[in-house]
Design a protein around this motif. Structure first.
Motif, short mmCIF file in Angstrom:
data_model
loop_
_atom_site.label_atom_id
_atom_site.label_comp_id
_atom_site.label_asym_id
_atom_site.label_seq_id
_atom_site.Cartn_x
_atom_site.Cartn_y
_atom_site.Cartn_z
N VAL A 88 -5.00 -8.24 12.08
CA VAL A 88 -4.49 -8.45 10.71
C VAL A 88 -3.18 -9.21 10.84
O VAL A 88 -2.26 -8.76 11.52
CB VAL A 88 -4.24 -7.12 9.96
CG1 VAL A 88 -3.69 -7.42 8.56
CG2 VAL A 88 -5.53 -6.31 9.85
N ASN A 89 -3.09 -10.37 10.21
CA ASN A 89 -1.88 -11.19 10.25
C ASN A 89 -1.46 -11.50 8.83
O ASN A 89 -1.78 -12.54 8.27
CB ASN A 89 -2.14 -12.48 11.03
CG ASN A 89 -0.85 -13.27 11.28
OD1 ASN A 89 0.17 -13.03 10.65
ND2 ASN A 89 -0.92 -14.21 12.20
N LYS A 90 -0.75 -10.55 8.23
CA LYS A 90 -0.35 -10.68 6.83
C LYS A 90 1.05 -10.10 6.66
O LYS A 90 1.22 -8.90 6.58
CB LYS A 90 -1.34 -9.93 5.93
CG LYS A 90 -1.09 -10.14 4.44
CD LYS A 90 -2.14 -9.40 3.63
CE LYS A 90 -1.88 -9.58 2.13
NZ LYS A 90 -2.87 -8.82 1.31
N PRO A 91 2.08 -10.96 6.63
CA PRO A 91 3.46 -10.46 6.54
C PRO A 91 3.72 -9.73 5.23
O PRO A 91 3.13 -10.04 4.20
CB PRO A 91 4.29 -11.74 6.62
CG PRO A 91 3.38 -12.83 6.18
CD PRO A 91 2.01 -12.42 6.63
N TYR A 96 -0.13 1.72 8.50
CA TYR A 96 1.26 1.42 8.13
C TYR A 96 2.17 1.49 9.35
O TYR A 96 2.99 0.59 9.58
CB TYR A 96 1.76 2.41 7.07
CG TYR A 96 3.21 2.16 6.71
CD1 TYR A 96 3.55 1.19 5.77
CD2 TYR A 96 4.23 2.87 7.34
CE1 TYR A 96 4.89 0.93 5.47
CE2 TYR A 96 5.56 2.62 7.04
CZ TYR A 96 5.88 1.66 6.10
OH TYR A 96 7.19 1.40 5.82
N ALA A 97 2.03 2.55 10.14
CA ALA A 97 2.91 2.74 11.30
C ALA A 97 2.74 1.61 12.31
O ALA A 97 3.73 1.05 12.80
CB ALA A 97 2.63 4.09 11.96
N GLU A 98 1.49 1.27 12.62
CA GLU A 98 1.24 0.24 13.62
C GLU A 98 1.44 -1.16 13.08
O GLU A 98 1.89 -2.05 13.79
CB GLU A 98 -0.21 0.38 14.15
CG GLU A 98 -0.47 1.64 14.94
CD GLU A 98 0.27 1.67 16.27
OE1 GLU A 98 0.49 0.59 16.85
OE2 GLU A 98 0.62 2.78 16.72
N GLY A 99 1.10 -1.36 11.79
CA GLY A 99 1.15 -2.71 11.22
C GLY A 99 2.48 -3.08 10.61
O GLY A 99 2.83 -4.27 10.56
N LYS A 100 3.25 -2.10 10.12
CA LYS A 100 4.53 -2.38 9.47
C LYS A 100 5.67 -1.56 10.04
O LYS A 100 6.74 -2.09 10.35
CB LYS A 100 4.43 -2.10 7.97
CG LYS A 100 3.52 -3.01 7.18
CD LYS A 100 3.59 -2.65 5.69
CE LYS A 100 2.64 -3.48 4.86
NZ LYS A 100 2.72 -3.10 3.42
N GLY A 101 5.44 -0.25 10.15
CA GLY A 101 6.51 0.68 10.48
C GLY A 101 7.26 0.35 11.75
O GLY A 101 8.50 0.35 11.76
N LEU A 125 -1.25 -6.15 12.62
CA LEU A 125 -1.96 -5.10 13.35
C LEU A 125 -2.65 -5.69 14.56
O LEU A 125 -3.52 -6.56 14.45
CB LEU A 125 -2.99 -4.44 12.43
CG LEU A 125 -3.72 -3.22 12.99
CD1 LEU A 125 -2.74 -2.11 13.34
CD2 LEU A 125 -4.75 -2.71 11.99
N THR A 126 -2.26 -5.23 15.75
CA THR A 126 -2.85 -5.72 16.99
C THR A 126 -4.15 -4.97 17.31
O THR A 126 -4.43 -3.91 16.74
CB THR A 126 -1.87 -5.53 18.16
OG1 THR A 126 -1.62 -4.13 18.34
CG2 THR A 126 -0.56 -6.25 17.89
N LYS A 127 -4.92 -5.53 18.23
CA LYS A 127 -6.14 -4.87 18.66
C LYS A 127 -5.82 -3.50 19.26
O LYS A 127 -6.55 -2.52 19.03
CB LYS A 127 -6.87 -5.73 19.69
CG LYS A 127 -7.41 -7.05 19.15
CD LYS A 127 -8.03 -7.88 20.25
CE LYS A 127 -8.52 -9.22 19.70
NZ LYS A 127 -9.07 -10.09 20.78
#
Length: 267
Positions: free
Chosen positions: A101-104, A62-67, A3-5
């Motif tokens: 957030v940096n968690k694969p 979810y959309a920004e961090g994974k999707g 997740l970016t700023k």
């Protein structure tokens, strides 16, 4: 999750917009109620806006961090057959200074492993798989191990693969792991063990599958595996069209060059 700023503040702003709109509806409803107006709709709308706030945050994360990255991976790796392009984007994002957030996640790392595998980069593929196992919780640990098992069989690392496979078959599995184990047994394991007839039947069945529709990488892989099967069976007449398909439709994967080498080898 990466997740970016920018993504973080996008989620916060959208959630705040819903909160402000809900507050406005509630305030307007309270004022108009003193004037005897029917304000039921305003209170209902305001309530829904408040309810949507945590939903927006959860869906946005979810959309920004994974999707976005998963969709990009499916597009580049599975459909456009540009695995290196996805790996570059993955590495750029993971090493970015803009991450909050940096968690694969397992899904993202699985796409990374598939991308490396399609480039025949076995070392990095297995590194990605080991990371999947390390982050998997107890419920998903066996699924993660089966991912590794599948790749190990395809790399002819039979002893290590067989140990995981035996563990999987003797342990309590959920439906997904059972299906995965069965697929490994009939495909990569069958090829590694020289059971070419089983591998042939399974791959032909998968290739004729109508639903869900095969993506380009899955189709390419099945064609290559069938080429391998017929080459092992010394049925070169059958093997050639499967390898030719891989050469013509291999995109930027290593499968294209492997198929070309196979044709030269048979000739």
């Amino acid at each position: 999750m990466f997740l970016t700023k920018k993504g973080f503040w996008k989620i916060i702003i959208i959630a705040l917009c819903y909160f402000v709109l809900g507050s406005f509806c509630m305030a307007a409803g309270a004022i108009l109620a003193t004037l005897g107006a029917d304000v039921k709709f305003l209170f209902v709308l305001g309530t829904f806006c408040y309810i949507f706030c945590p939903i927006v945050i959860a869906c946005g994360r979810y959309a920004e961090g994974k999707g976005k990255l998963i969709n990009l991976g499916n597009k580049l790796v599975r459909n456009e057959l540009k695995p290196y392009e996805f790996i570059k984007e993955y590495q750029r994002l993971r090493n970015s200074n803009e991450l909050v957030v940096n968690k694969p996640s397992i899904k993202i790392l699985q796409l990374v492993a598939i991308a490396y595998d399609s480039l025949d980069d076995r070392k990095n593929c297995l590194c990605a798989v080991e990371e999947i196992i390390s982050i998997a919780n107890e419920k998903k640990k066996m699924f993660a191990k089966l991912i590794k098992c599948s790749f190990l069989f395809s790399y002819d690392m039979i002893d290590e693969a067989e140990a995981i496979f035996t563990e999987a078959r003797t342990s309590k599995q959920n439906f997904i792991c059972q299906a995965f184990t069965d697929a490994i047994f009939k495909s990569n394991r069958a090829m590694a063990m020289g059971d070419y007839k089983t591998a042939e039947a399974y791959n032909l069945k998968m290739l004729s599958q109508i639903f869900p529709k095969l993506d380009n990488l899955s189709k390419l892989t099945l064609y290559y595996k069938l080429g391998e099967v017929y080459e092992k069976l010394q049925n070169y007449e059958k093997a050639i069209p499967y390898y030719k398909y891989c050469i013509d439709n291999g995109g930027a994967t290593a499968i294209k060059e492997s198929a070309r080498c196979a044709l030269q080898r048979m000739q």
